[in-house]
Design an enzyme around this catalytic site. Sequence first.
Site, PDB file in Angstrom:
ATOM      1  N   ARG A  41       0.904  -1.054   0.133  1.00 32.07           N
ATOM      2  CA  ARG A  41      -0.015   0.078   0.159  1.00 32.07           C
ATOM      3  C   ARG A  41       0.843   1.303  -0.096  1.00 32.07           C
ATOM      4  O   ARG A  41       1.630   1.306   1.002  1.00 32.07           O
ATOM      5  CB  ARG A  41      -0.883  -0.139   1.207  1.00 32.07           C
ATOM      6  CG  ARG A  41      -1.945   1.200   1.100  1.00 32.07           C
ATOM      7  CD  ARG A  41      -2.982   0.822   2.274  1.00 32.07           C
ATOM      8  NE  ARG A  41      -3.880   1.787   2.492  1.00 32.07           N
ATOM      9  CZ  ARG A  41      -5.175   1.879   2.262  1.00 32.07           C
ATOM     10  NH1 ARG A  41      -5.741   0.779   1.720  1.00 32.07           N
ATOM     11  NH2 ARG A  41      -5.988   2.996   2.374  1.00 32.07           N
ATOM     12  N   HIS A  68      -6.534   1.257  -7.617  1.00 35.35           N
ATOM     13  CA  HIS A  68      -6.814   0.431  -6.241  1.00 35.35           C
ATOM     14  C   HIS A  68      -7.793  -0.648  -6.563  1.00 35.35           C
ATOM     15  O   HIS A  68      -8.995  -0.582  -6.319  1.00 35.35           O
ATOM     16  CB  HIS A  68      -7.850   1.695  -5.491  1.00 35.35           C
ATOM     17  CG  HIS A  68      -8.017   1.558  -4.057  1.00 35.35           C
ATOM     18  ND1 HIS A  68      -7.055   0.400  -3.417  1.00 35.35           N
ATOM     19  CD2 HIS A  68      -8.473   2.288  -3.129  1.00 35.35           C
ATOM     20  CE1 HIS A  68      -7.402   0.366  -2.207  1.00 35.35           C
ATOM     21  NE2 HIS A  68      -8.092   1.631  -1.746  1.00 35.35           N
ATOM     22  N   GLN A  71      -9.791  -2.443  -3.895  1.00 28.67           N
ATOM     23  CA  GLN A  71     -11.308  -1.669  -3.585  1.00 28.67           C
ATOM     24  C   GLN A  71     -12.181  -2.128  -4.568  1.00 28.67           C
ATOM     25  O   GLN A  71     -13.449  -2.351  -4.081  1.00 28.67           O
ATOM     26  CB  GLN A  71     -10.959  -0.215  -3.401  1.00 28.67           C
ATOM     27  CG  GLN A  71     -12.193   0.632  -3.113  1.00 28.67           C
ATOM     28  CD  GLN A  71     -12.805   0.527  -1.830  1.00 28.67           C
ATOM     29  OE1 GLN A  71     -11.886   0.724  -0.877  1.00 28.67           O
ATOM     30  NE2 GLN A  71     -13.958   0.584  -1.707  1.00 28.67           N
ATOM     31  N   ASP A 160     -15.725   9.548  -4.066  1.00 19.92           N
ATOM     32  CA  ASP A 160     -14.404   9.511  -3.335  1.00 19.92           C
ATOM     33  C   ASP A 160     -13.915  10.989  -3.046  1.00 19.92           C
ATOM     34  O   ASP A 160     -14.370  11.925  -3.770  1.00 19.92           O
ATOM     35  CB  ASP A 160     -13.458   8.771  -4.269  1.00 19.92           C
ATOM     36  CG  ASP A 160     -12.109   8.529  -3.584  1.00 19.92           C
ATOM     37  OD1 ASP A 160     -11.810   8.595  -2.376  1.00 19.92           O
ATOM     38  OD2 ASP A 160     -11.231   7.976  -4.308  1.00 19.92           O
ATOM     39  N   CYS A 199     -15.679   4.634  -1.071  1.00 20.75           N
ATOM     40  CA  CYS A 199     -14.617   3.842  -0.889  1.00 20.75           C
ATOM     41  C   CYS A 199     -14.021   4.012   0.760  1.00 20.75           C
ATOM     42  O   CYS A 199     -13.356   3.356   1.261  1.00 20.75           O
ATOM     43  CB  CYS A 199     -13.438   3.763  -1.738  1.00 20.75           C
ATOM     44  SG  CYS A 199     -12.770   5.561  -1.963  1.00 20.75           S
ATOM     45  N   ARG A 227     -14.359  -5.040   2.152  1.00 20.23           N
ATOM     46  CA  ARG A 227     -12.823  -5.120   1.991  1.00 20.23           C
ATOM     47  C   ARG A 227     -12.157  -5.933   2.694  1.00 20.23           C
ATOM     48  O   ARG A 227     -11.251  -6.733   2.305  1.00 20.23           O
ATOM     49  CB  ARG A 227     -12.267  -3.622   2.602  1.00 20.23           C
ATOM     50  CG  ARG A 227     -12.444  -2.343   1.772  1.00 20.23           C
ATOM     51  CD  ARG A 227     -12.331  -2.507   0.390  1.00 20.23           C
ATOM     52  NE  ARG A 227     -10.678  -2.757   0.346  1.00 20.23           N
ATOM     53  CZ  ARG A 227      -9.834  -1.855   0.492  1.00 20.23           C
ATOM     54  NH1 ARG A 227      -9.954  -0.614   0.664  1.00 20.23           N
ATOM     55  NH2 ARG A 227      -8.387  -2.217   0.419  1.00 20.23           N
TER      56      ARG A 227
END
Length: 252
Positions: A41, A68, A71, A160, A199, A227
């Site tokens: 990450r 991502h 996600q 987002d 998200c 997730r």
Amino acid sequence: MAQLGGSTVFLPANEAGLGTRETIPDFARTLCQYCDAIVLRTFAHSTVETFAEHATVPIINGLTDYLHPCQALADFQTILEHFGTVAGKRVVFIGDANNVSRSLAHACILAGSTLVLACPKDYAFTDADIAAFGEHWGRSVIQVHDPAAAVAGADVLYTDVWTSMGQEAEKAVRLKAFQGYQINERLLALAPKAKVMHCLPAHRGEEITDGAVECAQSIIFDQAENRLHAQKAVLRVLMCADGPALLASMRK
Ligand code: NVA
């Protein structure tokens, strides 16, 4: 990993010194001797690509400034749960072409659904994105600039943060540019059947209102839960000997 019976080691960026204390290839080759899979990450997407080139265990993109994908997997698990199918769904993303919307676009292409990006003109998909979408551009990935028009027929309204990782210096300019690109009660009234997704973390009052996070249309916290489950699926497929067969059977 814990729920699957494994264990983890967390290396915070400031302690790892990836690319500073040690080159990315040396880091990758060393760490792969100790672990069965690695989640990165990080910031620059090239870090994950370079790391993966030199790795001997699965490397999972846990978030970069470009993509991502974990996600997007959780998002599509959530869409599947709520709609019973993913094909043919219309996902309208109100915001910019960023890591999240880019991965959503790729996921929509794979799922046979449509991603409509409603963005200010200067925050659109790049030529490189458009080339990557190939024949899907203009068909299953659509770009418009009027959020109110975009939400007609939406199954999902997604947003987002307006300022993503690495863009902090642009915050004031972005706050101005994205006025009107908010999921709020007015927009929800135009798409009363749509589910609301984000998200997280949400900047309530900027890209989404409190009311839109908390309304009956919101599936944001189911999405957050997924997730956990979607990422277990990634580990299961990548780390177990029968992973490739499992994936192939799910594709059928
Ligand atoms: N677009 C956001 C995603 C956070 C999960 C960011 O890059 O900061």
